[in-house]
Each structure stands twice: as structure tokens, then as C-alpha cells.
Scaffold this active site. Structure first.
Site, PDB file in Angstrom:
ATOM      1  N   ARG A 179     -11.270  -3.294  -5.224  1.00  0.00           N
ATOM      2  CA  ARG A 179     -10.751  -2.872  -6.525  1.00  0.00           C
ATOM      3  C   ARG A 179     -11.175  -3.853  -7.614  1.00  0.00           C
ATOM      4  O   ARG A 179     -11.557  -4.988  -7.290  1.00  0.00           O
ATOM      5  CB  ARG A 179      -9.211  -2.862  -6.468  1.00  0.00           C
ATOM      6  CG  ARG A 179      -8.647  -2.066  -5.318  1.00  0.00           C
ATOM      7  CD  ARG A 179      -7.443  -2.776  -4.674  1.00  0.00           C
ATOM      8  NE  ARG A 179      -7.081  -2.143  -3.403  1.00  0.00           N
ATOM      9  CZ  ARG A 179      -6.261  -1.104  -3.298  1.00  0.00           C
ATOM     10  NH1 ARG A 179      -5.663  -0.632  -4.363  1.00  0.00           N
ATOM     11  NH2 ARG A 179      -6.021  -0.560  -2.131  1.00  0.00           N
ATOM     12  N   ASP A 248      -5.688  -2.698 -10.241  1.00  0.00           N
ATOM     13  CA  ASP A 248      -5.730  -2.710  -8.772  1.00  0.00           C
ATOM     14  C   ASP A 248      -5.891  -1.294  -8.220  1.00  0.00           C
ATOM     15  O   ASP A 248      -6.056  -1.121  -7.018  1.00  0.00           O
ATOM     16  CB  ASP A 248      -4.471  -3.355  -8.194  1.00  0.00           C
ATOM     17  CG  ASP A 248      -3.191  -2.717  -8.704  1.00  0.00           C
ATOM     18  OD1 ASP A 248      -2.995  -2.694  -9.931  1.00  0.00           O
ATOM     19  OD2 ASP A 248      -2.405  -2.224  -7.882  1.00  0.00           O
TER      20      ASP A 248
HETATM   21  P1  AMP Z   1       0.516   0.956  -5.706  1.00  0.00           P
HETATM   22  O1  AMP Z   1       1.683   1.628  -6.284  1.00  0.00           O
HETATM   23  O2  AMP Z   1       0.050   1.573  -4.432  1.00  0.00           O
HETATM   24  O3  AMP Z   1      -0.613   0.746  -6.637  1.00  0.00           O
HETATM   25  O4  AMP Z   1       1.041  -0.485  -5.250  1.00  0.00           O
HETATM   26  C1  AMP Z   1       1.172  -1.594  -6.102  1.00  0.00           C
HETATM   27  C2  AMP Z   1       1.497  -2.816  -5.270  1.00  0.00           C
HETATM   28  O5  AMP Z   1       2.792  -2.691  -4.683  1.00  0.00           O
HETATM   29  C3  AMP Z   1       0.541  -3.049  -4.116  1.00  0.00           C
HETATM   30  O6  AMP Z   1       0.388  -4.436  -3.951  1.00  0.00           O
HETATM   31  C4  AMP Z   1       1.280  -2.443  -2.955  1.00  0.00           C
HETATM   32  O7  AMP Z   1       0.856  -2.968  -1.730  1.00  0.00           O
HETATM   33  C5  AMP Z   1       2.712  -2.799  -3.272  1.00  0.00           C
HETATM   34  N1  AMP Z   1       3.662  -1.873  -2.658  1.00  0.00           N
HETATM   35  C6  AMP Z   1       3.912  -0.594  -3.026  1.00  0.00           C
HETATM   36  N2  AMP Z   1       4.836  -0.036  -2.227  1.00  0.00           N
HETATM   37  C7  AMP Z   1       5.192  -0.975  -1.326  1.00  0.00           C
HETATM   38  C8  AMP Z   1       6.121  -1.012  -0.229  1.00  0.00           C
HETATM   39  N3  AMP Z   1       6.863   0.035   0.111  1.00  0.00           N
HETATM   40  N4  AMP Z   1       6.208  -2.170   0.458  1.00  0.00           N
HETATM   41  C9  AMP Z   1       5.462  -3.243   0.135  1.00  0.00           C
HETATM   42  N5  AMP Z   1       4.586  -3.271  -0.877  1.00  0.00           N
HETATM   43  C10 AMP Z   1       4.447  -2.156  -1.605  1.00  0.00           C
HETATM   44 MG    MG Z   2      -2.382   0.550  -5.605  1.00  0.00          MG
END
Ligand code: AMP
Ligand code: MG
Length: 490
Positions: A179, A248
Site C-alpha cells: 500500500r 493504507d
Molecule cells: P481497514 O478498515 O481495513 O482499512 O483497517 C484499518 C486498520 O485497522 C488496519 O491496520 C487493520 O488491520 C485494523 N483493524 C481493523 N479491524 C480490526 C480488528 N477487528 N482487529 C484488529 N485490527 C483491526
Molecule cells: Mg485497510
């Protein structure tokens, strides 16, 4: 069954990731396996659907040569710098070379906590897993560069969100999971050696042609800018709103990634926002091109240490390349819009013609997908089908004038009606992943009925074919079905 993993990312220096095993789940069950994608990856679909395969898809057991790891990255979330994000609920199990010779990541999402989980549980609720499956596969069928969904499983355990919800794991396939935020991670640490290793890896994987140039890192940046410009133009042409274009969530490969609070427009409204967490409309439909630029500016900045030994020159190079984004996007968007209105040999003023239609559509909240699909069916001469198009617009006189101007323009084209109609129908889908249908599939899934999810997924696999007149999947939502807000994919 052996999977021939070849894990190039795992051969990068140790600060790129943490090695990791998944946290087993009690009772994994397969919801859906993408057999055509499995075949493309050279994987045996029967094995994947067997208990041993499902154990892998749930993160319970891995083949010997897998190298499970969670990746390091940082990012700007809604413009705020977060120096450490990383895979908090994802696990790269390995890379395979697919039957076309392309390297693809196989990653689990929702497979349990990692050192990057922060306060999260590393798990995913079933709903977001189903949403990502349906929407990413719909995007692939629409011809949009995107990560894919190989499988969805339920875990047999619950996750605690606002409610207690059944858990799921998605198996995601990507050209890579690198990313903009991966570069930012090392730039912020002033780890120029890592930055160079990462850029070399990205060039080998996604921009091998950059090696042949005087400045491969500059050529790589130029390539990313071009791909993202085209990707975002394509999103706009389909009414797609990513919803959380944090740095990201923008890939170096040019694939769409992270289907969280994403949505498709029903009514055309250029400032439309669905995401519940996007309070200021930063990621509104019409803001996506400028946010793309913002994200790429962060990538360019992170690459400055590699672009030239002379710092000033490096900054100049980064700036020059970034300036190309505006034109790249405008060209890509103009090409998309010309195709949508059926122009084979576009001219500069065609954009005005397309924009005039968009204005009419915005004025009455015309259904984005159905308006262009209805237009696709019209001939050069006025006919009965005109009503299907005009009925989408509220200003009959202005709509009639637009139609006349459009036909006038078509008369200057070489292509006959049959060829144009076929091309327009291959550009303007009959069916998209409508938000209310996705929600319906998720609600049924939570109630243990996956038939709605399967039916929707299958219908979306062939989005350009004509649908039967009584197909409800093509209809805009009734007032009580309208989805006003979408939520993050956790
Ligand atoms: P995203 O919403 O997928 O872009 O995630 C943003 C950040 O939050 C990333 O670092 C993910 O790995 C983290 N993250 C999102 N959901 C979770 C979860 N349920 N447990 C741990 N980390 C999370
Ligand atoms: Mg993400």
C-alpha cells in the site's frame, strides 16, 4: 494436496512483517468457494472445499510451505497520520504463481489478533466478509482492477461489535497487498534501505518495465500514478464510492482494496457519502479523484529519498510526476464517459455532452446505472425505447434536447447502431451490487440463510447481459429499502 507457495514478501527484511500463526476457530464451515478463481490460481477447488482446505481458509492449519505473516504499514486515516497500522486482522498465508504466470497473494482476513491489532480483536463479523465477497467479485466482473474473494467461511464463534455477531473469515487474493502506507511506514522511520528494498520488490512485481529506464523509481511512481488515475476514473464511471480511501487502502498494484463502507450510487449525486464515519465528506463520490492525488502526493514524498541523490532534484522529480496525475485522470475519465454515451471516436467537446447529461441526472436524482443502461438501448432514430431513458429524468424538455444533441453527435460517427449498442451494453452494466441487495444478503446470512448471498453473487458475475424484465435485482431501492449509511468492515 500441496500448494506451491513462493513467498517473495517473506524474503524481505524482518522489519517488513511479523511471522504469525492464526488463532484457530472452533467450527469452520465453508459458505462459498470461488471455484473459477481457484482454477485460475492453480488450486484444487475440491481440496479447498474439503475439511483440510476449510481448515486453511479458516486459519486453523496451514500447508507446510506457507509462511504466514502480517505486514507492516502506516497510513493517513481521514488525513490524520498514524505511524503504525499493519495487518491487525489479516494474515498473508503465501504467494502462488497463477496459471497465467502472475504472482498472487493469498490472505486471510479475520483470522485473529496479530502484533498490529492494537485494541482490535483481529476478527471479522460475517456481514463485512459477505460484503467484501459480493462487492469485490462484482467489481472484478465489471472489469475493474480489484482484489478478489476466494472463499468465505463462518467460524462457529461470535464477535462482539455493537451486537454479538457470528464471525467469518474472508480469503482475499491480490496482486500484492503493498500500500501507499507501506512506503510511508519506512519513510517515517527514515529507513532508506528498507524503502529501496520495498521499491525494488514493487518494481519486480508490478512495474518490471521500469527497470529499463534511467530512473526506475521515478518510472515506478509514474506507473502507480497512471494506474490509480485510471482506476478512479473507472470507479466514477460505475458510480462506485470506495468510502475509506486512506493511504493504507491504496495499492501500488493499482487494484481496488478494502471493501469496507463502500457503496454504489443509486441516484446520481456527485457529493454522495454513505460511510457513517466520513463526517465531512472527505471520501464523497466526486472527491475521489482529488483524494487520489492527495494519497499519491504522500507516496511521492515517501519516495523522495530514492528519486535522486540531490534532494532538491528529487523533490522536483516527484512534483513533475505528480502533475501528470491531473491529465492522466482527465484523459481516463473522458474516455470512460465517451464510452458510456457510445462515442467511439471521442472529441474534446464530448465531455460537455456527457456532463450535460450528468447535470440532468443530478437535478432529478436519476438512477445512475439504469439511466446509462436505458440510453444504451436507444437507436439513432427516436423510438419507443426513448421513454425508458426519458423516464429517468425530470426535466422533459431539457432531456429531449439532450437526446437530440446526442443523436446529432452520433450521426457524425462511423459506427452503426448495432455496433454502438453492443459496445454501450458492454460498458454500462445492467446490474450492480446495489446497497440494499447487499444488505439483504447480509441480513439473510446472519439468519443462517445464504441463498440470497449466493443468488446475488451469481447474478453479478455477468453484469453486462440483458436481464429479464421482472428481475428485481436491477431495480433501485423502494423508499423503505434505501441504505443511507454504510459501516466499516470490521
Ligand atoms: P481497514 O478498515 O481495513 O482499512 O483497517 C484499518 C486498520 O485497522 C488496519 O491496520 C487493520 O488491520 C485494523 N483493524 C481493523 N479491524 C480490526 C480488528 N477487528 N482487529 C484488529 N485490527 C483491526
Ligand atoms: Mg485497510
Amino acid at each position: 494436496m500441496t500448494i506451491h507457495f513462493d513467498n517473495s514478501y517473506a524474503r524481505l527484511p524482518e522489519q517488513f512483517y511479523t511471522r504469525q500463526v492464526a488463532a484457530p476457530v472452533p467450527e469452520p464451515e465453508l459458505v462459498r468457494l470461488n471455484a473459477p478463481l481457484a482454477a485460475d490460481l492453480g488450486l484444487d477447488a475440491d481440496w479447498l472445499a474439503s475439511p483440510a482446505g476449510v481448515a486453511m481458509l479458516a486459519g486453523n492449519a496451514f500447508p507446510d510451505n506457507a509462511a504466514p505473516l502480517s505486514m507492516a504499514y502506516a497510513g493517513h486515516q481521514f488525513g490524520n497520520w498514524v505511524p503504525q497500522l499493519g495487518d491487525g486482522r489479516a494474515l498473508l498465508i503465501g504467494e502462488v504463481i497463477d496459471v497465467h504466470g502472475a504472482r498472487r497473494d493469498i490472505q486471510l482476513k479475520g483470522s485473529g489478533p496479530t502484533p498490529w491489532s492494537r485494541r482490535g480483536d483481529g476478527r471479522a463479523a460475517l456481514g463485512p466478509v459477505l460484503r467484501e465477497y459480493v462487492v469485490s467479485e462484482a467489481m472484478a466482473a465489471l472489469g475493474v482492477p480489484t482484489t478478489r474473494a476466494l472463499a468465505a467461511v463462518t467460524t462457529g464463534e461470535h464477535v462482539i461489535r455493537e451486537d454479538r455477531l457470528p464471525g467469518g473469515v474472508l480469503t482475499r487474493v491480490a496482486a500484492s497487498h503493498i500500500r501507499v502506507g507501506t512506503f510511508q511506514y519506512f519513510y517515517a522511520r527514515q529507513d532508506h534501505e528498507a524503502l529501496r528494498a520495498l521499491a525494488d520488490h514493487v518494481i519486480d512485481r508490478h512495474y518490471p518495465e521500469a527497470r529499463e529506464t534511467d530512473n526506475p523509481f521515478a518510472a515506478m511512481l509514474e506507473g502507480v500514478i497512471a494506474r490509480q488515475a485510471r482506476l478512479i476514473a473507472r470507479w466514477l464511471s460505475l458510480g462506485f464510492i470506495h468510502g475509506v480511501m486512506n493511504t493504507d487502502n491504496m495499492t501500488l498494484s493499482g487494484e481496488t482494496i478494502d471493501y469496507g463502507p463502500c457503496a454504489f450510487l443509486d441516484e446520481y449525486d456527485p457529493q454522495k457519502v454513505f460511510s457513517s464515519i466520513d463526517q465531512f465528506g472527505r471520501y464523497a463520490y466526486g472527491n475521489q479523484p482529488s483524494i487520489g492525488h492527495w494519497n499519491l502526493a504522500n507516496l511521492a514524498q515517501s519516495l523522495v529519498p530514492l528519486l535522486d541523490d540531490d534532494g532538491d532534484k528529487a523533490v522536483e522529480t516527484a512534483k513533475d510526476l505528480l502533475e501528470g496525475y491531473g491529465t492522466a485522470f482527465a484523459d481516463a475519465y473522458a474516455a470512460e464517459m465517451a464510452a458510456k454515451i457510445g462515442i467511439a471516436a471521442p472529441r474534446d467537446d464530448d465531455m460537455t455532452l456527457a456532463q450535460d447529461l450528468l447535470k440532468l441526472m443530478a437535478a432529478g436524482g436519476a438512477d445512475f446505472t439504469n439511466t446509462f443502461r436505458a440510453l444504451s438501448a436507444l437507436g439513432r432514430k427516436a423510438g419507443d425505447a426513448d421513454d425508458g431513458f426519458l423516464g429517468q429524468l425530470i426535466e422533459p424538455d431539457a432531456a429531449g434536447q439532450w437526446l437530440a444533441a446526442w443523436r446529432n453527435r452520433l450521426s457524425e460517427e462511423m459506427r452503426d447502431d448495432a455496433g454502438r449498442i453492443a459496445a454501450m451494453k458492454a460498458t454500462n452494466p445492467a446490474i450492480i451490487a446495489r446497497n440494499h441487495q447487499v444488505e439483504k444478503a447480509i441480513a439473510a446470512g446472519y439468519a443462517g440463510d445464504f441463498s440470497v448471498f449466493h443468488a446475488l453473487t451469481e447474478a453479478l458475475a455477468d453484469p453486462f447481459a440483458d436481464r429479464s424484465a421482472d428481475d428485481t435485482l436491477t431495480l433501485p431501492p423502494a423508499p423503505d429499502q434505501v441504505v443511507h449509511q454504510t459501516f466499516c468492515g470490521t
